[in-house]
Design a protein around this motif. Structure first.
Motif, PDB file in Angstrom:
ATOM      1  N   GLU A  29     103.422  58.840  20.292  1.00  0.00           N
ATOM      2  CA  GLU A  29     104.633  59.008  21.098  1.00  0.00           C
ATOM      3  C   GLU A  29     104.678  57.962  22.211  1.00  0.00           C
ATOM      4  O   GLU A  29     105.727  57.393  22.509  1.00  0.00           O
ATOM      5  CB  GLU A  29     104.629  60.417  21.680  1.00  0.00           C
ATOM      6  CG  GLU A  29     106.004  60.913  22.032  1.00  0.00           C
ATOM      7  CD  GLU A  29     105.934  62.355  22.540  1.00  0.00           C
ATOM      8  OE1 GLU A  29     105.148  63.147  21.978  1.00  0.00           O
ATOM      9  OE2 GLU A  29     106.643  62.653  23.508  1.00  0.00           O
ATOM     10  N   ARG A  30     103.503  57.697  22.806  1.00  0.00           N
ATOM     11  CA  ARG A  30     103.433  56.683  23.869  1.00  0.00           C
ATOM     12  C   ARG A  30     103.806  55.312  23.320  1.00  0.00           C
ATOM     13  O   ARG A  30     104.548  54.554  23.926  1.00  0.00           O
ATOM     14  CB  ARG A  30     102.017  56.634  24.451  1.00  0.00           C
ATOM     15  CG  ARG A  30     101.920  55.764  25.676  1.00  0.00           C
ATOM     16  CD  ARG A  30     100.487  55.474  26.078  1.00  0.00           C
ATOM     17  NE  ARG A  30     100.411  54.967  27.429  1.00  0.00           N
ATOM     18  CZ  ARG A  30     100.725  53.735  27.787  1.00  0.00           C
ATOM     19  NH1 ARG A  30     101.163  52.878  26.880  1.00  0.00           N
ATOM     20  NH2 ARG A  30     100.636  53.345  29.048  1.00  0.00           N
ATOM     21  N   ALA A  31     103.259  54.988  22.136  1.00  0.00           N
ATOM     22  CA  ALA A  31     103.531  53.678  21.540  1.00  0.00           C
ATOM     23  C   ALA A  31     105.025  53.522  21.245  1.00  0.00           C
ATOM     24  O   ALA A  31     105.613  52.465  21.499  1.00  0.00           O
ATOM     25  CB  ALA A  31     102.715  53.513  20.267  1.00  0.00           C
ATOM     26  N   THR A  33     107.452  54.964  22.812  1.00  0.00           N
ATOM     27  CA  THR A  33     108.151  54.815  24.096  1.00  0.00           C
ATOM     28  C   THR A  33     107.973  53.397  24.638  1.00  0.00           C
ATOM     29  O   THR A  33     108.923  52.796  25.143  1.00  0.00           O
ATOM     30  CB  THR A  33     107.613  55.848  25.117  1.00  0.00           C
ATOM     31  OG1 THR A  33     107.607  57.126  24.495  1.00  0.00           O
ATOM     32  CG2 THR A  33     108.472  55.890  26.359  1.00  0.00           C
ATOM     33  N   ALA A  34     106.752  52.859  24.501  1.00  0.00           N
ATOM     34  CA  ALA A  34     106.508  51.485  24.966  1.00  0.00           C
ATOM     35  C   ALA A  34     107.395  50.507  24.188  1.00  0.00           C
ATOM     36  O   ALA A  34     107.904  49.534  24.755  1.00  0.00           O
ATOM     37  CB  ALA A  34     105.034  51.122  24.816  1.00  0.00           C
ATOM     38  N   LEU A  35     107.588  50.790  22.894  1.00  0.00           N
ATOM     39  CA  LEU A  35     108.474  49.930  22.099  1.00  0.00           C
ATOM     40  C   LEU A  35     109.901  49.977  22.629  1.00  0.00           C
ATOM     41  O   LEU A  35     110.603  48.959  22.650  1.00  0.00           O
ATOM     42  CB  LEU A  35     108.462  50.378  20.633  1.00  0.00           C
ATOM     43  CG  LEU A  35     107.369  49.765  19.756  1.00  0.00           C
ATOM     44  CD1 LEU A  35     107.379  50.390  18.375  1.00  0.00           C
ATOM     45  CD2 LEU A  35     107.559  48.251  19.643  1.00  0.00           C
ATOM     46  N   GLN A  36     110.314  51.162  23.073  1.00  0.00           N
ATOM     47  CA  GLN A  36     111.670  51.280  23.645  1.00  0.00           C
ATOM     48  C   GLN A  36     111.777  50.467  24.934  1.00  0.00           C
ATOM     49  O   GLN A  36     112.801  49.846  25.195  1.00  0.00           O
ATOM     50  CB  GLN A  36     112.009  52.744  23.924  1.00  0.00           C
ATOM     51  CG  GLN A  36     112.304  53.524  22.650  1.00  0.00           C
ATOM     52  CD  GLN A  36     112.446  55.018  22.915  1.00  0.00           C
ATOM     53  OE1 GLN A  36     112.482  55.457  24.057  1.00  0.00           O
ATOM     54  NE2 GLN A  36     112.503  55.790  21.849  1.00  0.00           N
ATOM     55  N   VAL A  37     110.692  50.495  25.735  1.00  0.00           N
ATOM     56  CA  VAL A  37     110.676  49.661  26.948  1.00  0.00           C
ATOM     57  C   VAL A  37     110.852  48.197  26.533  1.00  0.00           C
ATOM     58  O   VAL A  37     111.624  47.454  27.136  1.00  0.00           O
ATOM     59  CB  VAL A  37     109.360  49.834  27.740  1.00  0.00           C
ATOM     60  CG1 VAL A  37     109.287  48.840  28.887  1.00  0.00           C
ATOM     61  CG2 VAL A  37     109.221  51.245  28.268  1.00  0.00           C
ATOM     62  N   GLY A  38     110.144  47.812  25.475  1.00  0.00           N
ATOM     63  CA  GLY A  38     110.241  46.445  24.970  1.00  0.00           C
ATOM     64  C   GLY A  38     111.661  46.079  24.585  1.00  0.00           C
ATOM     65  O   GLY A  38     112.155  45.002  24.939  1.00  0.00           O
ATOM     66  N   PRO A  47     109.060  39.167  30.770  1.00  0.00           N
ATOM     67  CA  PRO A  47     107.810  39.039  30.015  1.00  0.00           C
ATOM     68  C   PRO A  47     107.362  40.407  29.489  1.00  0.00           C
ATOM     69  O   PRO A  47     107.637  41.430  30.113  1.00  0.00           O
ATOM     70  CB  PRO A  47     106.829  38.505  31.058  1.00  0.00           C
ATOM     71  CG  PRO A  47     107.404  38.875  32.378  1.00  0.00           C
ATOM     72  CD  PRO A  47     108.881  38.978  32.209  1.00  0.00           C
ATOM     73  N   VAL A  48     106.662  40.409  28.359  1.00  0.00           N
ATOM     74  CA  VAL A  48     106.152  41.655  27.777  1.00  0.00           C
ATOM     75  C   VAL A  48     105.071  42.238  28.688  1.00  0.00           C
ATOM     76  O   VAL A  48     105.068  43.412  29.015  1.00  0.00           O
ATOM     77  CB  VAL A  48     105.567  41.397  26.372  1.00  0.00           C
ATOM     78  CG1 VAL A  48     104.858  42.645  25.846  1.00  0.00           C
ATOM     79  CG2 VAL A  48     106.668  40.965  25.410  1.00  0.00           C
ATOM     80  N   PHE A  49     104.163  41.384  29.128  1.00  0.00           N
ATOM     81  CA  PHE A  49     103.003  41.823  29.903  1.00  0.00           C
ATOM     82  C   PHE A  49     103.371  41.901  31.379  1.00  0.00           C
ATOM     83  O   PHE A  49     103.757  40.908  31.980  1.00  0.00           O
ATOM     84  CB  PHE A  49     101.867  40.831  29.670  1.00  0.00           C
ATOM     85  CG  PHE A  49     100.600  41.133  30.445  1.00  0.00           C
ATOM     86  CD1 PHE A  49     100.094  42.415  30.514  1.00  0.00           C
ATOM     87  CD2 PHE A  49      99.909  40.113  31.074  1.00  0.00           C
ATOM     88  CE1 PHE A  49      98.918  42.686  31.210  1.00  0.00           C
ATOM     89  CE2 PHE A  49      98.733  40.366  31.774  1.00  0.00           C
ATOM     90  CZ  PHE A  49      98.240  41.650  31.839  1.00  0.00           C
ATOM     91  N   ARG A  50     103.248  43.091  31.962  1.00  0.00           N
ATOM     92  CA  ARG A  50     103.522  43.268  33.389  1.00  0.00           C
ATOM     93  C   ARG A  50     102.241  43.751  34.049  1.00  0.00           C
ATOM     94  O   ARG A  50     101.974  44.944  34.120  1.00  0.00           O
ATOM     95  CB  ARG A  50     104.634  44.314  33.595  1.00  0.00           C
ATOM     96  CG  ARG A  50     105.944  43.960  32.912  1.00  0.00           C
ATOM     97  CD  ARG A  50     106.483  42.617  33.376  1.00  0.00           C
ATOM     98  NE  ARG A  50     106.722  42.597  34.807  1.00  0.00           N
ATOM     99  CZ  ARG A  50     107.935  42.704  35.345  1.00  0.00           C
ATOM    100  NH1 ARG A  50     108.984  42.826  34.584  1.00  0.00           N
ATOM    101  NH2 ARG A  50     108.074  42.663  36.645  1.00  0.00           N
ATOM    102  N   PRO A  51     101.422  42.803  34.560  1.00  0.00           N
ATOM    103  CA  PRO A  51     100.123  43.180  35.130  1.00  0.00           C
ATOM    104  C   PRO A  51     100.245  44.199  36.257  1.00  0.00           C
ATOM    105  O   PRO A  51      99.393  45.088  36.388  1.00  0.00           O
ATOM    106  CB  PRO A  51      99.572  41.858  35.670  1.00  0.00           C
ATOM    107  CG  PRO A  51     100.367  40.781  35.034  1.00  0.00           C
ATOM    108  CD  PRO A  51     101.683  41.363  34.634  1.00  0.00           C
TER     109      PRO A  51
HETATM  110  C1  LIG Z   1     105.662  49.335  28.267  1.00  0.00           C
HETATM  111  C2  LIG Z   1     105.729  48.298  29.087  1.00  0.00           C
HETATM  112  O1  LIG Z   1     105.293  47.021  28.726  1.00  0.00           O
HETATM  113  C3  LIG Z   1     103.920  46.657  28.761  1.00  0.00           C
HETATM  114  C4  LIG Z   1     103.069  47.783  28.353  1.00  0.00           C
HETATM  115  C5  LIG Z   1     102.706  48.759  29.260  1.00  0.00           C
HETATM  116  C6  LIG Z   1     102.126  50.086  28.813  1.00  0.00           C
HETATM  117  O2  LIG Z   1     101.779  50.217  27.659  1.00  0.00           O
HETATM  118  O3  LIG Z   1     102.088  50.997  29.657  1.00  0.00           O
HETATM  119  C7  LIG Z   1     102.866  48.496  30.633  1.00  0.00           C
HETATM  120  C8  LIG Z   1     103.362  47.304  31.106  1.00  0.00           C
HETATM  121  C9  LIG Z   1     103.638  46.173  30.196  1.00  0.00           C
HETATM  122  O4  LIG Z   1     102.566  45.274  30.203  1.00  0.00           O
HETATM  123  C10 LIG Z   1     106.284  48.458  30.461  1.00  0.00           C
HETATM  124  O5  LIG Z   1     106.668  47.475  31.119  1.00  0.00           O
HETATM  125  O6  LIG Z   1     106.338  49.628  30.945  1.00  0.00           O
END
Ligand SMILES: C=C(O[C@@H]1C=C(C(=O)O)C=C[C@H]1O)C(=O)O
Length: 360
Positions: A29-31, A33-38, A47-51
């Motif tokens: 479910e988390r994965a 949801t993360a895809l929806q964020v994408g 950017p995909v990666f948000r440190p």
């Molecule tokens: C899902 C996102 O994208 C990426 C994945 C994240 C996650 O799996 O929690 C968090 C930040 C991003 O690096 C997000 O921005 O929330």
């Protein structure tokens, strides 16, 4: 196994299987949801990666955590979960100093997780070039060691490279002595990077004075050679033993038990504020009395803590230096922004390498 023990284990193992199934369901479910964020991000070209977001996710869970798992395990588990979620959108291409089994590889995997496209490189120069040219999305470079000090090549590269610092990671350097057989029978020579040989000198002299020490290009390269020659031992990290299928003769043989190396993650994006950040910059001041003192005054005046100060010769032949400064806070924090503006005004050279979440 005896019957009484089995009687206890069976229901506990059933319970663990049940919990694992639930964890997997939640991870799925988390994965999704993360895809929806994408998908949402695609419209804004972010950017995909948000440190900064990932640092906040981990910090929040560490606060929620009541044990028995230690905070470091919570961080490691979620770093992998987020790595796997990110890879569904796009696996990050990460460059680092190879070959397989280096401490740089370990730092890259701890920082970006295992769901990446690894790009082992021949040198720090190649890592930086890979990120500059877009062959890699990110790079991981060693910047300082608790025993040996600054990694000068990295500092010199950062001066001119068009890359940004977007993270940091410190790892314990735990050297192991390894051979093909896992024993020292028939072994006459020990190979390692000169830095590693120096870090284990006391232990080698005390325990194996008969072994001849020889330098190698890297510890992982030493391990690769030891895998081919039964008369060779290598000093390297545990991950190199695993990769090159060597047996560990002795572990933790570095003379200083607290030997650590700090790495910087580099890329092309600027992380936002995470609430617990660091900013790295390079400064030069005119070669005049009191210049360094004045250079640092805006930090104190704005209540900004300096966590590191390093210098490198400017190579002008004039005893001029570049100063590498790390401060606490993000460049967008008001006090840091004010200090940076003042520093820039008086500096002969000024470059912000990046603001990024502090090491977890
Ligand atoms: C899902 C996102 O994208 C990426 C994945 C994240 C996650 O799996 O929690 C968090 C930040 C991003 O690096 C997000 O921005 O929330």
């Amino acid at each position: 196994m005896d019957d009484a023990l089995m009687k206890k284990l069976v229901p506990l193992r059933e319970r663990i299987d049940e919990l694992d199934a639930r964890i997997l369901e939640l991870l799925t479910e988390r994965a999704r949801t993360a895809l929806q964020v994408g998908e949402a991000k695609q419209h804004v070209q972010g950017p995909v990666f948000r440190p900064e977001r990932e640092a906040q996710v981990i910090r929040r869970l560490q606060q929620l955590n009541g044990g028995p798992l230690p905070a470091s395990s919570v961080a490691a588990i979620w770093a992998e979960i987020m790595s796997a979620c990110r890879a569904l959108e796009q696996p990050a291409r990460v460059a680092y100093l190879g070959p397989e089994g280096t401490y740089s590889e370990q730092a890259a995997l701890e920082h970006f997780g295992h769901a990446i496209e690894p790009q082992p490189c021949a040198s720090f120069d190649d890592v930086v070039r890979a990120v500059e040219t877009g062959r890699a999305d990110f790079g991981m470079v060693a910047v300082e060691n608790s025993n040996e000090g600054a990694v000068n090549r990295t500092l010199d590269l950062l001066l001119t490279a068009s890359v940004k610092v977007l993270g940091e990671r410190s790892i314990d350097i735990r050297h192991c002595l390894m051979t093909r057989s896992g024993t020292l029978e028939g072994v006459t020579r020990v190979l390692a990077h000169p830095q590693a040989l120096a870090q284990c000198r006391g232990w080698l002299t005390a325990n194996h004075p008969g072994l001849a020490c020889e330098p190698a290009a890297s510890n992982a390269e030493a391990a690769r050679l030891a895998a081919q020659d039964p008369s060779l031992a290598a000093i390297a990290g545990e991950q190199a033993a695993r990769h090159w299928k060597l047996g560990i003769v002795a572990a933790g043989i570095q003379d200083d038990p607290h030997n650590r190396t700090r790495f910087l993650a580099i890329g092309q994006t600027d992380p936002g504020r995470s609430g617990r950040d660091k900013t790295s910059l390079i400064l030069a001041v005119p070669n005049r009395a009191g210049a360094v003192y004045r250079m640092l005054a805006p930090l104190a005046e704005n209540n900004v803590s300096m966590t590191r100060l390093e210098s490198r010769p400017a190579r002008t032949g004039e005893w001029e230096y570049y100063f590498y400064v790390d401060v606490e806070g993000h460049r967008e924090d008001p006090n840091v922004a004010a200090a940076l503006a003042a520093l820039q005004q008086q500096a002969a050279f000024f470059k912000v390498l990046g603001s990024y979440p502090r090491c977890p």
